[in-house]
Design a protein around this motif. Structure first.
Motif, PDB file in Angstrom:
ATOM      1  N   ALA A  69       0.942   7.677   7.626  1.00  0.00           N
ATOM      2  CA  ALA A  69      -0.156   6.714   7.712  1.00  0.00           C
ATOM      3  C   ALA A  69      -0.068   5.829   8.953  1.00  0.00           C
ATOM      4  O   ALA A  69      -1.007   5.077   9.246  1.00  0.00           O
ATOM      5  CB  ALA A  69      -0.174   5.829   6.466  1.00  0.00           C
ATOM      6  N   ASP A 110       0.824  -1.219   0.000  1.00  0.00           N
ATOM      7  CA  ASP A 110       0.000   0.000   0.000  1.00  0.00           C
ATOM      8  C   ASP A 110       0.853   1.262   0.000  1.00  0.00           C
ATOM      9  O   ASP A 110       0.418   2.310  -0.489  1.00  0.00           O
ATOM     10  CB  ASP A 110      -0.935  -0.013   1.211  1.00  0.00           C
ATOM     11  N   ASN A 133       0.331   4.831  -2.030  1.00  0.00           N
ATOM     12  CA  ASN A 133       0.230   6.134  -1.373  1.00  0.00           C
ATOM     13  C   ASN A 133       1.043   7.204  -2.080  1.00  0.00           C
ATOM     14  O   ASN A 133       0.689   8.392  -2.062  1.00  0.00           O
ATOM     15  CB  ASN A 133       0.704   6.030   0.080  1.00  0.00           C
ATOM     16  N   TRP A 151       5.565   8.513   4.026  1.00  0.00           N
ATOM     17  CA  TRP A 151       4.210   7.974   3.977  1.00  0.00           C
ATOM     18  C   TRP A 151       3.956   6.988   5.122  1.00  0.00           C
ATOM     19  O   TRP A 151       2.861   6.953   5.697  1.00  0.00           O
ATOM     20  CB  TRP A 151       3.952   7.298   2.631  1.00  0.00           C
TER      21      TRP A 151
END
Length: 389
Positions: free
Chosen positions: A234, A87, A91, A230
């Motif tokens: 996150a 993921d 992002n 990121w």
């Protein structure tokens, strides 16, 4: 106290020394587990090496540095799971980006790609990446990310990484490779032209089925810094104890990967000659279409294989009920041998149409060879296959 690898050190030496002599506080040989959520700041205007554990953690950093050295990259982000590492790739893409991905990728990756695409985050085109002509056609239009997986899970297809990476870069894409099945012990995609390599650390890297984690290693320092940003934003950084476990597993990775690959090859050869087996997917077999490519870009053929038996799902169920040394469970790469039914387990989230395109048949069984004696595992399979007589 930091022990830096020298360019002359072999992979086995780097793995065995992973995290060794990295404790500046007490000079412990093995890196300690640091579970503090926050860290003292001597000066409000000058951040120290660590400030808050979401951003970074000493144990996580030692593990990440070890993976970076083994992959040959510029920096690594250790995440809460392999899917969290995947993921991170998404992002960093702009809204509306175009992704080209392997049509037979891991079921969880397929599920995440579909969910993000359906939400309008990006578009995704699935391609048989082992077919370079088909891949070239898909990359005639610009792409932001080319997501490869080789060997693929569960059909163990082999993509020519050097050729595919050249096609991806010509289309302007970041080339990322899911290397979960092999780990850096058996294949190093960054050396073959990839920009980023991701792996589920849960699998072969850790090797003991007792933690969940992922790693993303970038070849370019700027890319590594963006992915780290990121991960902090996150909140997907791996926990200290999980990193400690994975670091422990990393030290025996070369030995385990070689032994499990040797066992998988023996199992594949046995199954390939069995009258109740329709086909075997394992690149160590000379009959496998990716055999020569695998020989060129891998140092061994890996612990994972798949096979289909007569009788489809019913035939597979009969075998599963008779097995004693194979545990029916998801995951791969652990010290224990596992078997599963991808269509009902690891790839169940894919639509029937997607499974059909990827060749994930209902009667397909996937084996992750462990560290048991190959002769014992083969004997167990042999007696289980007798259920089909």
């Amino acid at each position: 106290m930091t022990e830096k690898p020298t360019p002359t050190e072999r992979f086995e030496t780097r793995a065995a020394r992973a995290g060794i002599n990295r404790d500046p506080g007490y000079n412990s040989v093995v890196a300690p587990i640091c579970v503090s959520a926050t860290f003292i700041r001597e000066d409000a205007t000058k951040p120290g090496g660590f400030d808050y554990a979401r951003t970074n953690n000493p144990t996580r950093q030692v593990f990440a540095d070890a993976v970076t050295a083994l992959e040959g990259g510029a920096g690594t982000v250790a995440t809460t799971s392999g899917m969290a590492a995947i993921d991170l790739l998404f992002n960093d893409l702009p809204i509306g980006a175009r992704i080209v991905a392997a049509h037979d990728c891991y079921g969880g990756t397929h599920r995440l790609l579909d969910a993000r695409a359906q939400g309008g985050r990006f578009s995704v085109d699935y391609v048989d990446c082992t077919d370079l002509a088909a891949l070239a056609a898909a990359l005639e239009s610009p792409a932001h990310l080319l997501l490869l997986e080789t060997p693929s899970n569960p059909r163990i297809r082999i993509t020519d990484l050097e050729a595919a990476a050249k096609l991806g870069k010509a289309a302007g894409a970041i080339v990322a490779v899911d290397n979960t099945v092999l780990s850096p012990a058996l294949q190093r995609p960054l050396e073959l032209g990839a920009d980023v390599v991701v792996s589920s650390a849960t699998k072969l890297i850790n090797g003991h089925s007792d933690m969940i984690g992922g790693v993303l290693t970038a070849k370019d320092p700027d890319h590594a810094e963006r992915y780290a940003w990121w991960a902090n934003a996150a909140g997907t950084g791996a926990a200290a104890f999980d990193c400690f476990l994975a670091l422990r597993g990393l030290r025996t990775l070369p030995l385990r990967a070689k032994a499990q690959s040797d066992t998988a090859l023996k199992i594949a050869q046995f199954l390939d000659a069995h009258p109740h087996v329709l086909h075997v997917d394992y690149p160590g077999l000379a009959s496998h279409p990716g055999h020569e490519i695998a020989k060129r870009q891998q140092s061994a053929f890996g612990p994972l294989l798949a096979f289909e038996v007569k009788g489809g799902l019913d035939g597979g169920a009969k075998i599963l009920r008779q097995l004693n040394l194979f545990t029916l469970a998801q995951s791969l790469g652990g010290a224990e041998s596992l078997i599963n039914v991808p269509a009902l387990m690891t790839h169940k989230a894919m639509t029937q149409e997607a499974r059909d395109k990827a060749g994930v048949k209902d009667g397909l069984l996937r084996i992750s060879a462990g560290l048991e004696a190959a002769e014992d595992l083969i004997a167990d399979l042999d007696q289980a296959l007798q259920a089909l007589d």
